[in-house]
Design a protein around this motif. Structure first.
Motif, PDB file in Angstrom:
ATOM      1  N   PRO A   1       6.133 -15.432   0.234  1.00 34.71           N
ATOM      2  CA  PRO A   1       7.002 -16.055   1.241  1.00 34.71           C
ATOM      3  C   PRO A   1       6.746 -15.472   2.628  1.00 34.71           C
ATOM      4  N   GLU A   2       7.187 -16.181   3.652  1.00 34.06           N
ATOM      5  CA  GLU A   2       6.922 -15.773   5.020  1.00 34.06           C
ATOM      6  C   GLU A   2       7.450 -14.371   5.317  1.00 34.06           C
ATOM      7  N   ALA A   3       8.632 -14.054   4.807  1.00 32.08           N
ATOM      8  CA  ALA A   3       9.229 -12.742   5.095  1.00 32.08           C
ATOM      9  C   ALA A   3       8.369 -11.610   4.567  1.00 32.08           C
ATOM     10  N   GLU A   4       7.721 -11.802   3.437  1.00 33.34           N
ATOM     11  CA  GLU A   4       6.859 -10.772   2.868  1.00 33.34           C
ATOM     12  C   GLU A   4       5.518 -10.695   3.597  1.00 33.34           C
ATOM     13  N   ARG A   5       5.000 -11.863   3.987  1.00 32.15           N
ATOM     14  CA  ARG A   5       3.715 -11.875   4.700  1.00 32.15           C
ATOM     15  C   ARG A   5       3.819 -11.284   6.100  1.00 32.15           C
ATOM     16  N   SER A   6       5.035 -11.173   6.620  1.00 33.25           N
ATOM     17  CA  SER A   6       5.203 -10.622   7.960  1.00 33.25           C
ATOM     18  C   SER A   6       5.110  -9.102   7.984  1.00 33.25           C
ATOM     19  N   LYS A   7       5.134  -8.460   6.828  1.00 35.80           N
ATOM     20  CA  LYS A   7       5.102  -6.999   6.757  1.00 35.80           C
ATOM     21  C   LYS A   7       3.668  -6.482   6.918  1.00 35.80           C
ATOM     22  N   GLY A   8       3.541  -5.291   7.502  1.00 33.98           N
ATOM     23  CA  GLY A   8       2.263  -4.599   7.470  1.00 33.98           C
ATOM     24  C   GLY A   8       2.036  -4.024   6.088  1.00 33.98           C
ATOM     25  N   GLY A   9       0.779  -3.772   5.745  1.00 37.18           N
ATOM     26  CA  GLY A   9       0.467  -3.264   4.406  1.00 37.18           C
ATOM     27  C   GLY A   9      -0.092  -4.363   3.540  1.00 37.18           C
ATOM     28  N   GLY A  10       0.347  -4.415   2.277  1.00 42.15           N
ATOM     29  CA  GLY A  10      -0.083  -5.484   1.390  1.00 42.15           C
ATOM     30  C   GLY A  10      -0.659  -4.988   0.088  1.00 42.15           C
ATOM     31  N   ALA A  11      -1.452  -5.840  -0.531  1.00 42.84           N
ATOM     32  CA  ALA A  11      -2.142  -5.499  -1.773  1.00 42.84           C
ATOM     33  C   ALA A  11      -3.498  -4.894  -1.436  1.00 42.84           C
ATOM     34  N   LEU A  12      -3.892  -3.881  -2.185  1.00 43.92           N
ATOM     35  CA  LEU A  12      -5.155  -3.198  -1.924  1.00 43.92           C
ATOM     36  C   LEU A  12      -6.330  -4.143  -2.159  1.00 43.92           C
ATOM     37  N   ILE A  13      -7.291  -4.112  -1.251  1.00 42.78           N
ATOM     38  CA  ILE A  13      -8.454  -4.993  -1.346  1.00 42.78           C
ATOM     39  C   ILE A  13      -9.446  -4.487  -2.387  1.00 42.78           C
ATOM     40  N   SER A  14      -9.656  -3.184  -2.432  1.00 42.03           N
ATOM     41  CA  SER A  14     -10.638  -2.624  -3.366  1.00 42.03           C
ATOM     42  C   SER A  14      -9.997  -2.330  -4.712  1.00 42.03           C
ATOM     43  N   PRO A  15     -10.616  -2.756  -5.817  1.00 43.86           N
ATOM     44  CA  PRO A  15     -10.103  -2.388  -7.135  1.00 43.86           C
ATOM     45  C   PRO A  15     -10.190  -0.893  -7.397  1.00 43.86           C
ATOM     46  N   GLN A  16     -10.998  -0.177  -6.601  1.00 41.54           N
ATOM     47  CA  GLN A  16     -11.138   1.266  -6.777  1.00 41.54           C
ATOM     48  C   GLN A  16     -10.169   2.065  -5.905  1.00 41.54           C
ATOM     49  N   ALA A  17      -9.407   1.369  -5.053  1.00 46.45           N
ATOM     50  CA  ALA A  17      -8.486   2.051  -4.153  1.00 46.45           C
ATOM     51  C   ALA A  17      -7.114   2.215  -4.812  1.00 46.45           C
ATOM     52  N   SER A  18      -6.344   3.165  -4.311  1.00 49.81           N
ATOM     53  CA  SER A  18      -4.979   3.371  -4.789  1.00 49.81           C
ATOM     54  C   SER A  18      -4.150   3.972  -3.675  1.00 49.81           C
ATOM     55  N   VAL A  19      -2.842   3.786  -3.773  1.00 53.78           N
ATOM     56  CA  VAL A  19      -1.921   4.294  -2.766  1.00 53.78           C
ATOM     57  C   VAL A  19      -0.704   4.862  -3.477  1.00 53.78           C
ATOM     58  N   ARG A  20      -0.149   5.931  -2.924  1.00 53.36           N
ATOM     59  CA  ARG A  20       1.104   6.470  -3.408  1.00 53.36           C
ATOM     60  C   ARG A  20       1.938   6.880  -2.197  1.00 53.36           C
ATOM     61  N   VAL A  21       3.217   7.110  -2.439  1.00 49.07           N
ATOM     62  CA  VAL A  21       4.126   7.498  -1.371  1.00 49.07           C
ATOM     63  C   VAL A  21       4.732   8.844  -1.739  1.00 49.07           C
ATOM     64  N   CYS A  22       4.670   9.792  -0.806  1.00 49.54           N
ATOM     65  CA  CYS A  22       5.171  11.141  -1.065  1.00 49.54           C
ATOM     66  C   CYS A  22       6.147  11.578   0.017  1.00 49.54           C
ATOM     67  N   ASN A  23       7.078  12.439  -0.377  1.00 50.90           N
ATOM     68  CA  ASN A  23       7.948  13.079   0.594  1.00 50.90           C
ATOM     69  C   ASN A  23       7.087  13.986   1.471  1.00 50.90           C
ATOM     70  N   PRO A  24       7.056  13.753   2.802  1.00 49.61           N
ATOM     71  CA  PRO A  24       6.138  14.529   3.641  1.00 49.61           C
ATOM     72  C   PRO A  24       6.502  16.007   3.742  1.00 49.61           C
ATOM     73  N   GLU A  25       7.711  16.382   3.351  1.00 48.39           N
ATOM     74  CA  GLU A  25       8.135  17.774   3.450  1.00 48.39           C
ATOM     75  C   GLU A  25       7.959  18.521   2.135  1.00 48.39           C
ATOM     76  N   THR A  26       8.233  17.829   1.010  1.00 49.10           N
ATOM     77  CA  THR A  26       8.152  18.505  -0.283  1.00 49.10           C
ATOM     78  C   THR A  26       6.915  18.151  -1.074  1.00 49.10           C
ATOM     79  N   GLY A  27       6.259  17.023  -0.738  1.00 50.86           N
ATOM     80  CA  GLY A  27       5.107  16.564  -1.499  1.00 50.86           C
ATOM     81  C   GLY A  27       5.468  15.806  -2.757  1.00 50.86           C
ATOM     82  N   ARG A  28       6.760  15.603  -3.029  1.00 50.91           N
ATOM     83  CA  ARG A  28       7.173  14.907  -4.251  1.00 50.91           C
ATOM     84  C   ARG A  28       6.746  13.445  -4.190  1.00 50.91           C
ATOM     85  N   VAL A  29       6.138  12.953  -5.277  1.00 52.63           N
ATOM     86  CA  VAL A  29       5.739  11.551  -5.361  1.00 52.63           C
ATOM     87  C   VAL A  29       6.991  10.700  -5.533  1.00 52.63           C
ATOM     88  N   LEU A  30       7.118   9.657  -4.723  1.00 51.31           N
ATOM     89  CA  LEU A  30       8.332   8.847  -4.674  1.00 51.31           C
ATOM     90  C   LEU A  30       8.166   7.546  -5.451  1.00 51.31           C
TER      91      LEU A  30
END
Length: 524
Positions: free
Chosen positions: A332-361
């Motif tokens: 939908p339009e609301a989702e396409r308006s966001k930066g980011g998205g689905a990874l283009i490379s099948p070999q790529a990966s992304v995670r989100v961490c607390n920048p102060e503690t390093g805990r994976v979120l």
């Protein structure tokens, strides 16, 4: 052995059309032959493995020919923005240790020769050679600090170099970070990583679909334009190259030449749509991938959709190359308006961490985006400390970007970590406050920064009002107070005519550092 850029280029079908520019049609074979001749000419100048060669050129096919020539020799291209002036040029060319610099002295009436001559020759101690380009092969009367000056046409008259001194592990290109608050770092990429990424982009952006044709108006000196151009080559999709972007000319080309693929900034899309009055001006365009630079354009996807253009947010940076992720066209339009998205490379990966503690979120939790994949930088050239600090102990790249994971595996980019506010003891995204301000009827755009005021961290807002509307600061603060927790309400809100910006190769970016300084000056 990992694929090199030479293997990649030589593996393309030589008879297919690669580039249309203002001067000629280039087949893949033309590009292959030109790059081999240039490699021989550069070798005659003494350029070899590991040497740095600055390309200070606009979008021309010869930029790509020189890039592949350097890759064959194992030399490293230093991508120099054509907007740079003497101080920036001196820093980039000098600090990177360029052996040679290629420029077009009189391109579009810009005095590139004069800009270079304003540089202290002593600051460029490694520079031995200047190569001057002219589309008609004319040799300009140009000298700089006693350096040897060679015409591009003379380099291109050499016999074709058939040997290669590089492989997939070789370093090949340096891009600079934006450097708005400190000296820019040199982001260095390797050949195999680029080859893998552009193949992934060619498939992921559907450039391999029959009939694809790409508008190459993004500057080759930035990762955005660089990645798109090489992906078009990988896909076998001819590209229409524009030396500089002009919305009227670009819009005409998109119509008359049946352009199917364009990527760019949000403002670039606004300008293209404004250049054509028709309800559906670009009937052949399959999608427009855009980078979010201007927060005042939150309704861009809806506006584009009404004109028949499917716009999708994307993500990239110098360190992971552009077109790293894309919001799928089917969302939908609301989702396409966001930066980011689905990874283009099948070999790529992304995670989100607390920048102060390093805990994976978990999905939905805000933290620092950490990245992996074949398109990541090899190093910050000449800066081993920054290279070490850029990666976690388990090998993930710290992007410095705030974002979160979606439940379906996509990710959303919010802002730079350095722009995140700590208010009332909580990490707060300035975009949340900006969105509330921009929802006020009289506000056309908003930016929020954080400062320390009397020892307390507070938010300060800047707004651009619509049509010089009369709006009071206390009314805007009350608007925010009714919609936000008290600690998020800006301490002060100032009206300004425009936000301070800086031009990069990838687009126009708001200089939040200058806004912070302005906030300090007005609040003290």
């Amino acid at each position: 052995m990992a694929d090199s850029l030479t293997d990649f280029l030589q593996g393309l079908p030589s008879g297919s059309l690669a580039i249309d520019d203002e001067h000629r049609h280039w087949t893949v074979g033309d590009l292959q032959s030109e790059s081999r001749r240039l490699a021989s000419g550069l070798r005659a100048l003494g350029i070899g493995p590991g040497d740095r060669v600055g390309l200070w050129l606009p979008n021309i096919a010869q930029w790509l020919a020189l890039f592949f020539a350097c890759a064959r020799l194992g030399a490293i291209v230093v991508s120099v923005n054509t907007r740079f002036r003497a101080n920036e040029l001196e820093d980039i060319v000098g600090r990177s240790g360029c052996r040679a610099l290629v420029l077009w002295p009189a391109f579009k009436g810009i005095d590139f020769a004069g800009i270079l001559n304003a540089v202290d020759p002593a600051a460029l101690s490694s520079l031995t050679d200047i190569v001057t380009f002219s589309p008609d092969g004319e040799i300009p009367d140009f000298r700089f600090g006693g350096r040897r000056c060679t015409a591009y046409a003379d380099l291109a008259r050499h016999g074709e170099e058939v040997m290669t001194a590089a492989d997939g592990e070789s370093r090949c290109v340096i891009f600079t970070t934006s450097g708005t608050t400190r000296a820019p770092k040199f982001v260095c990429h390797g050949q195999q990583g680029i080859v893998q990424h552009i193949r992934d982009v060619a498939a992921g952006f559907a450039m391999t679909t029959p009939g694809s044709r790409v508008l190459q108006a993004l500057p080759l000196c930035g990762v955005f334009g660089f990645t798109q151009a090489l992906a078009a080559l990988a896909a076998g999709a001819p590209m229409r190259m524009m030396a500089v972007f002009d919305e009227a000319s670009a819009a005409d080309v998109m119509q008359s030449e049946c352009i199917t693929h364009v990527n760019g900034s949000d403002e670039m899309l606004v300008r293209l749509l404004a250049a054509r009055p028709e309800l559906r001006p670009f009937p052949h365009l399959r999608s427009f991938g855009f980078a979010r630079f201007n927060p005042a354009l939150d309704d861009l996807v809806e506006r584009a959709q009404a004109r028949g253009v499917i716009a999708c947010g994307l993500y990239g940076m110098s360190e992971c190359l552009a077109l790293y992720a894309l919001q799928p066209l089917t969302l939908p339009e609301a989702e396409r308006s966001k930066g980011g998205g689905a990874l283009i490379s099948p070999q790529a990966s992304v995670r989100v961490c607390n920048p102060e503690t390093g805990r994976v979120l978990a999905a939905g939790e805000h933290g620092e985006l950490e990245l992996r994949g074949p398109s990541l930088l090899l190093e910050y050239y000449g800066n081993p400390q920054a290279s070490r600090e850029a990666f976690t102990a388990d090998g993930w790249f710290r992007s410095g970007d705030l974002g979160y994971l979606e439940a379906d595996g996509r990710f959303c980019y919010l802002t730079r970590i350095g722009d995140v506010l700590r208010l009332g003891g909580f990490l707060t995204s300035p975009q949340e406050i900006e969105a509330v301000l921009e929802a006020a009827p009289a506000v056309a755009g908003a930016q929020v920064v954080g400062i320390d005021l009397n020892g307390e961290p507070v938010a300060v807002g800047f707004v651009i009002v619509r049509d010089r509307a009369d709006i009071r600061e206390d009314e805007l603060r009350e608007w925010c107070r009714s919609r936000l927790a008290g600690y998020k309400v800006p301490r002060r809100i100032f009206s300004i005519d425009e936000f301070p910006t800086t031009q990069s190769a990838n687009g126009t970016k708001i200089q939040r550092t200058k806004l912070r300084q302005l906030a300090i000056e007005r609040c003290v």
